[in-house]
Design a protein around this motif. Structure first.
Motif, PDB file in Angstrom:
ATOM      1  N   MET A 101      11.749   4.412   5.497  1.00  0.00           N
ATOM      2  CA  MET A 101      10.573   3.482   5.634  1.00  0.00           C
ATOM      3  C   MET A 101      11.041   1.977   5.874  1.00  0.00           C
ATOM      4  SD  MET A 101       9.528   4.443   1.313  1.00  0.00           S
ATOM      5  CE  MET A 101       8.650   2.953   1.222  1.00  0.00           C
ATOM      6  N   ARG A 102      12.271   1.519   5.782  1.00  0.00           N
ATOM      7  CA  ARG A 102      12.335   0.162   5.964  1.00  0.00           C
ATOM      8  C   ARG A 102      12.388  -0.287   7.481  1.00  0.00           C
ATOM      9  NH1 ARG A 102      18.663  -1.793   6.265  1.00  0.00           N
ATOM     10  NH2 ARG A 102      17.252  -3.437   7.524  1.00  0.00           N
ATOM     11  N   ALA A 103      12.398  -1.586   7.371  1.00  0.00           N
ATOM     12  CA  ALA A 103      11.964  -2.311   8.804  1.00  0.00           C
ATOM     13  C   ALA A 103      13.593  -1.908   9.706  1.00  0.00           C
ATOM     14  CB  ALA A 103      11.808  -3.743   8.722  1.00  0.00           C
ATOM     15  N   GLU A 104      13.421  -1.946  10.869  1.00  0.00           N
ATOM     16  CA  GLU A 104      14.425  -1.748  11.769  1.00  0.00           C
ATOM     17  C   GLU A 104      15.405  -2.968  11.633  1.00  0.00           C
ATOM     18  OE1 GLU A 104      15.592   0.377  13.900  1.00  0.00           O
ATOM     19  OE2 GLU A 104      14.016   1.734  13.322  1.00  0.00           O
ATOM     20  N   LEU A 127       6.167  -8.105  -8.106  1.00  0.00           N
ATOM     21  CA  LEU A 127       6.053  -8.225  -6.504  1.00  0.00           C
ATOM     22  C   LEU A 127       6.381  -9.628  -6.030  1.00  0.00           C
ATOM     23  CD1 LEU A 127       2.913  -6.222  -6.047  1.00  0.00           C
ATOM     24  CD2 LEU A 127       5.155  -5.925  -5.087  1.00  0.00           C
ATOM     25  N   ASP A 128       6.024 -10.873  -6.573  1.00  0.00           N
ATOM     26  CA  ASP A 128       6.788 -12.089  -5.827  1.00  0.00           C
ATOM     27  C   ASP A 128       7.917 -12.008  -5.493  1.00  0.00           C
ATOM     28  OD1 ASP A 128       4.361 -13.365  -5.949  1.00  0.00           O
ATOM     29  OD2 ASP A 128       4.375 -13.752  -8.011  1.00  0.00           O
ATOM     30  N   VAL A 129       9.029 -11.636  -6.647  1.00  0.00           N
ATOM     31  CA  VAL A 129      10.520 -11.747  -6.603  1.00  0.00           C
ATOM     32  C   VAL A 129      10.856 -10.708  -5.734  1.00  0.00           C
ATOM     33  CG1 VAL A 129      12.542 -11.394  -7.733  1.00  0.00           C
ATOM     34  CG2 VAL A 129      10.722 -12.891  -8.771  1.00  0.00           C
ATOM     35  N   HIS A 130      10.163  -9.255  -5.618  1.00  0.00           N
ATOM     36  CA  HIS A 130      10.775  -8.273  -5.175  1.00  0.00           C
ATOM     37  C   HIS A 130      10.478  -8.309  -3.571  1.00  0.00           C
ATOM     38  CE1 HIS A 130      11.535  -4.188  -4.109  1.00  0.00           C
ATOM     39  NE2 HIS A 130      10.492  -3.997  -3.417  1.00  0.00           N
ATOM     40  N   LEU A 131       9.377  -8.725  -3.322  1.00  0.00           N
ATOM     41  CA  LEU A 131       8.983  -9.020  -1.742  1.00  0.00           C
ATOM     42  C   LEU A 131       9.905  -9.981  -1.127  1.00  0.00           C
ATOM     43  CD1 LEU A 131       5.275  -8.491  -1.590  1.00  0.00           C
ATOM     44  CD2 LEU A 131       6.953  -6.828  -1.381  1.00  0.00           C
ATOM     45  N   TRP A 132      10.183 -11.364  -1.935  1.00  0.00           N
ATOM     46  CA  TRP A 132      10.833 -12.085  -1.408  1.00  0.00           C
ATOM     47  C   TRP A 132      12.474 -12.150  -1.230  1.00  0.00           C
ATOM     48  CZ3 TRP A 132      14.379 -15.618  -4.186  1.00  0.00           C
ATOM     49  CH2 TRP A 132      14.745 -16.700  -3.629  1.00  0.00           C
ATOM     50  N   ILE A 167       2.892   2.652  -6.526  1.00  0.00           N
ATOM     51  CA  ILE A 167       3.679   1.335  -5.979  1.00  0.00           C
ATOM     52  C   ILE A 167       5.237   1.399  -5.999  1.00  0.00           C
ATOM     53  CG2 ILE A 167       3.848  -0.032  -8.127  1.00  0.00           C
ATOM     54  CD1 ILE A 167       2.644  -2.447  -6.191  1.00  0.00           C
ATOM     55  N   CYS A 168       5.802   2.350  -7.073  1.00  0.00           N
ATOM     56  CA  CYS A 168       7.253   2.615  -7.181  1.00  0.00           C
ATOM     57  C   CYS A 168       7.731   3.134  -5.699  1.00  0.00           C
ATOM     58  CB  CYS A 168       7.436   3.592  -8.212  1.00  0.00           C
ATOM     59  SG  CYS A 168       7.320   2.756 -10.026  1.00  0.00           S
ATOM     60  N   HIS A 169       6.949   4.088  -5.321  1.00  0.00           N
ATOM     61  CA  HIS A 169       7.661   4.831  -4.239  1.00  0.00           C
ATOM     62  C   HIS A 169       7.052   4.263  -2.932  1.00  0.00           C
ATOM     63  CE1 HIS A 169       9.099   8.111  -6.700  1.00  0.00           C
ATOM     64  NE2 HIS A 169       7.801   8.123  -7.202  1.00  0.00           N
ATOM     65  N   ASP A 170       5.961   3.394  -2.803  1.00  0.00           N
ATOM     66  CA  ASP A 170       5.463   2.861  -1.664  1.00  0.00           C
ATOM     67  C   ASP A 170       6.283   1.353  -1.327  1.00  0.00           C
ATOM     68  OD1 ASP A 170       3.622   4.802  -1.398  1.00  0.00           O
ATOM     69  OD2 ASP A 170       1.879   3.543  -2.117  1.00  0.00           O
ATOM     70  N   VAL A 171       6.495   0.697  -2.397  1.00  0.00           N
ATOM     71  CA  VAL A 171       6.961  -0.648  -2.172  1.00  0.00           C
ATOM     72  C   VAL A 171       8.514  -0.968  -2.811  1.00  0.00           C
ATOM     73  CG1 VAL A 171       6.419  -3.109  -2.473  1.00  0.00           C
ATOM     74  CG2 VAL A 171       4.662  -1.415  -2.245  1.00  0.00           C
ATOM     75  N   PHE A 172       8.627  -0.334  -3.946  1.00  0.00           N
ATOM     76  CA  PHE A 172      10.131  -0.737  -4.516  1.00  0.00           C
ATOM     77  C   PHE A 172      11.014   0.215  -4.328  1.00  0.00           C
ATOM     78  CE2 PHE A 172       6.923  -2.981  -7.064  1.00  0.00           C
ATOM     79  CZ  PHE A 172       7.600  -4.060  -7.550  1.00  0.00           C
ATOM     80  N   ILE A 201       4.646  -0.918   4.541  1.00  0.00           N
ATOM     81  CA  ILE A 201       4.850  -1.149   3.187  1.00  0.00           C
ATOM     82  C   ILE A 201       3.824  -2.122   2.298  1.00  0.00           C
ATOM     83  CG2 ILE A 201       6.607  -2.006   1.657  1.00  0.00           C
ATOM     84  CD1 ILE A 201       8.721  -0.501   3.593  1.00  0.00           C
ATOM     85  N   LEU A 202       3.915  -3.188   3.232  1.00  0.00           N
ATOM     86  CA  LEU A 202       2.682  -4.550   2.734  1.00  0.00           C
ATOM     87  C   LEU A 202       1.332  -3.968   2.313  1.00  0.00           C
ATOM     88  CD1 LEU A 202       4.182  -7.372   4.624  1.00  0.00           C
ATOM     89  CD2 LEU A 202       4.611  -6.851   2.006  1.00  0.00           C
ATOM     90  N   ASP A 203       0.841  -3.133   3.551  1.00  0.00           N
ATOM     91  CA  ASP A 203      -0.439  -2.828   3.371  1.00  0.00           C
ATOM     92  C   ASP A 203      -0.343  -1.626   2.338  1.00  0.00           C
ATOM     93  OD1 ASP A 203      -1.416  -3.809   5.390  1.00  0.00           O
ATOM     94  OD2 ASP A 203      -1.359  -2.374   6.987  1.00  0.00           O
ATOM     95  N   ASP A 204       0.523  -0.781   2.032  1.00  0.00           N
ATOM     96  CA  ASP A 204       0.475   0.174   0.767  1.00  0.00           C
ATOM     97  C   ASP A 204       0.436  -0.551  -0.638  1.00  0.00           C
ATOM     98  OD1 ASP A 204       0.241   2.582   2.697  1.00  0.00           O
ATOM     99  OD2 ASP A 204       2.485   2.798   2.537  1.00  0.00           O
ATOM    100  N   GLY A 205       1.231  -1.622  -0.346  1.00  0.00           N
ATOM    101  CA  GLY A 205       1.261  -2.679  -1.740  1.00  0.00           C
ATOM    102  C   GLY A 205       0.011  -3.065  -2.137  1.00  0.00           C
TER     103      GLY A 205
END
Length: 307
Positions: free
Chosen positions: A300-303, A217-222, A289-294, A232-236
């Motif tokens: 889902m994405r931010a505008e 998650l460190d690399v993915h979120l960054w 987490i695959c479907h919620d965050v990755f 997305i962050l809450d689901d994660g």
């Protein structure tokens, strides 16, 4: 800040859970609680399921390092309690590479994993535990509900009744999904997609997979910061907490196996429920987490920011 007020199991999921466990008297419409479900269910664990727990206990009881497991449990508690801080940080900082917020969360889990790997724990459980089936998942649900030492420990380290209810629902309501995960020995050897001889035991796949998803998650979120929303962050957060809860449950089961005589706190059936439940929780949450965050879709994405 994480939205801690979000319900962790919906009314329809609670109804499905109550129906499957035979809790006809449970009140669901106003929100089911763990205590109400425990009162409404008459736990029935099959003799076959309990016998498997006894066999695993006998097979492994002299191999486990109690001191190491207790240290892991203490450190996992620290990391579970650190989760809100990690969530509040949002995306890891860093110019050239991310800081290691999530990697630190799983350090105790890797110590447990390495110890269980070294002593053949995963192979023993794979050899003696049941394949996921609707019947054994019901046994697991009943065992988790009646095992007060487990629910008390989970509450002590930060899983309230609502969160524990959600974890049990993850197990009991996911029988069809879980049936796809089989012990290594039951995977057909004519499957072309992978080399069956190199497939790890099921509990090793569940725990190792969870540790890797969290660590990544460190690399993915960054890298994906521009796509992330608070949702997305809450689901994660909830997915990571669930996986850490599964790891903690696995560590409790390992400590129980290492405990002798009158010091034991679980029946053989409850031990088997802890082992099966821990794997089931970690499997379901790593798939979530695959479907919620990755796998971030356009919906889902931010505008996108205006250029």
């Amino acid at each position: 800040m994480v939205n801690v007020t979000r319900p962790q199991s919906k009314t329809d999921e609670q109804k499905q859970l109550a129906e499957r466990l035979g809790a006809e008297d449970a009140t669901v419409d106003d929100g089911l609680t763990l205590s109400e479900l425990q009162s409404a269910v008459d736990p029935e664990i099959s003799d076959e399921f309990a016998t498997m727990g006894a066999v695993i206990r006998e097979d492994l009881e002299e191999t486990l390092d109690t001191k190491l497991i207790n240290a892991v449990l203490a450190d996992l508690e620290v990391q579970i309690n650190r989760l809100p801080e990690v969530r509040d940080a949002g995306v890891p900082d860093g110019d050239m590479e991310p800081e290691r917020l999530y990697e630190e969360l799983v350090e105790p889990g890797w110590r447990l994993y390495d110890h269980l790997l070294d002593i053949g724990f995963f192979e023993s459980v794979d050899r003696n535990a049941p394949r996921f089936s609707a019947k054994h998942i019901l046994d697991t649900g009943h065992g988790l509900l009646e095992a007060e030492p487990l629910t008390r420990e989970l509450e002590r380290v930060g899983f309230d009744e609502g969160e524990q209810l959600a974890l049990i629902a993850n197990v009991v309501n996911s029988d069809t999904q879980l049936e796809r995960w089989v012990p290594t020995a039951e995977i057909p050897y004519d499957v072309d997609e992978f080399d069956v001889e190199n497939v790890p035991p099921l509990h090793q796949r569940a725990s190792g997979g969870s540790l890797l998803w969290i660590q990544t998650l460190d690399v993915h979120l960054w890298q994906k910061e521009v796509l992330l929303t608070e949702e997305i962050l809450d689901d994660g957060y909830w997915d990571v907490k669930g996986m850490l809860g599964g790891l903690y449950l696995l560590a409790l089961a390992a400590r129980e196996i290492a405990t002798e005589g009158r010091e034991r706190s679980l029946t053989d059936g409850q031990l088997m429920a802890a082992l099966t439940g821990s794997a089931a929780i970690m499997i379901v949450k790593q798939q979530d987490i695959c479907h919620d965050v990755f796998y971030i879709t356009e919906e889902m994405r931010a505008e996108p920011k205006a250029r």
